[in-house]
Design an enzyme around this catalytic site. Sequence first.
Site, PDB file in Angstrom:
ATOM      1  N   CYS A 106       0.801  -1.228   0.000  1.00 39.24           N
ATOM      2  CA  CYS A 106       0.000   0.000   0.000  1.00 39.24           C
ATOM      3  C   CYS A 106       0.834   1.280   0.000  1.00 39.24           C
ATOM      4  O   CYS A 106       0.380   2.319  -0.476  1.00 39.24           O
ATOM      5  CB  CYS A 106      -0.951   0.005   1.194  1.00 39.24           C
ATOM      6  SG  CYS A 106      -2.219  -1.283   1.097  1.00 39.24           S
ATOM      7  N   HIS A 118      -3.608   7.299   0.876  1.00 39.87           N
ATOM      8  CA  HIS A 118      -3.830   5.977   0.301  1.00 39.87           C
ATOM      9  C   HIS A 118      -5.268   5.560   0.574  1.00 39.87           C
ATOM     10  O   HIS A 118      -5.789   5.746   1.671  1.00 39.87           O
ATOM     11  CB  HIS A 118      -2.856   4.977   0.927  1.00 39.87           C
ATOM     12  CG  HIS A 118      -3.268   3.551   0.753  1.00 39.87           C
ATOM     13  ND1 HIS A 118      -3.524   3.000  -0.478  1.00 39.87           N
ATOM     14  CD2 HIS A 118      -3.480   2.564   1.661  1.00 39.87           C
ATOM     15  CE1 HIS A 118      -3.878   1.734  -0.330  1.00 39.87           C
ATOM     16  NE2 HIS A 118      -3.865   1.448   0.955  1.00 39.87           N
ATOM     17  N   ASN A 173      -9.701  -0.438  -2.698  1.00 39.38           N
ATOM     18  CA  ASN A 173      -8.275  -0.289  -2.392  1.00 39.38           C
ATOM     19  C   ASN A 173      -7.459  -0.914  -3.513  1.00 39.38           C
ATOM     20  O   ASN A 173      -7.439  -2.132  -3.674  1.00 39.38           O
ATOM     21  CB  ASN A 173      -7.970  -0.957  -1.057  1.00 39.38           C
ATOM     22  CG  ASN A 173      -6.506  -0.865  -0.663  1.00 39.38           C
ATOM     23  OD1 ASN A 173      -5.668  -0.412  -1.426  1.00 39.38           O
ATOM     24  ND2 ASN A 173      -6.193  -1.315   0.545  1.00 39.38           N
TER      25      ASN A 173
END
Length: 334
Positions: free
Chosen positions: A115, A261, A291
């Site tokens: 991530c 993020h 995501n």
Amino acid sequence: MYNSRITGLGKYLPENVVTNDDLSKMMDTNDAWIQERTGIKERRWIKQGSDDTSAIMGAKASEMAIERAGIDKDDIDFIVFATMTPDYYFPGCGVQIQDLLELKNVGAIDIRNQCSGFIYALSVADQFIKTGMYKNILVVGAEYHSNGLDKSTRGRGVTVIFGDGAGACIVSREEDNSKGILSTHLHSEGKYADKLIVEAPSIRHWVPEIMEAGEDDLSYFPYMDGTFVFKHAVVRFSEVIMEGLMKNGLQKDDIDMLIPHQANLRIAQFIQKKFGLSDDQVFNNIMKYGNTTAASVIIALTEAWEEGKVKEGDNVVLAAFGSGFTWGSAIIKW
């Protein structure tokens, strides 16, 4: 020493939209449950039979970034590719991009920081530019999650979160040191690596062992201790954003645009409230895409710029936290 500046942005999302209601037909879940916990309404998953992969999506996003940067592809000196879902166990996607785009025989490296991958990749490019080694670097973040998720009720806590997509940017030399990437800040805490992990296939637990174990082996599916990750993420996000602001003599009020993020809308909302930022100062698109891990920050940055929400002279803050644990931030004078 030179400065580095993002001169072109691009993105690519698969056409196939998967809604929360679509997921409810695969597993015991529903739209209200998913939105309440994550803020996600839909995501893009590569359709079965499509030619798209992490590398191919990255190439499509890169073509857009190159065009918008106003450079020729032969002007690219180096490639940095961030992904946790490469097309092959090895080699990495960086060399595939070099081939797909028919670039010169420039160097290519891959970043495996999940991530936070794009922040790490941007930091690498920033340093190569600032030292004068390269003039134009292609930085890519791309993920193909959907083919590796447990789409049964057993895996719903993770599966509903992730989507596929890619983003790319050109990082170029800038003579004016008051513009561009002012600083980047990177951290890790490996003792918590098992809180968000895909354990296999790995060299110590390879395909024969997985096949022998059969249905009892779930090590090749993502595992996440969601509550633990959330608690750490909100702390580390805050810390690394403040670290970047302080490094550049900036205050919370100086943030024109924060692009976090896209892990969970609730994390972004927590950070927004803590920093006292308005809805116009934070950009989120997790509602549409889920995501996309290493692609999420660069896709969001591209969309924010396309919508006129990132403008010349703005103080733009990028921040990410993820598996590893790893986290980082970048402070940019646009």
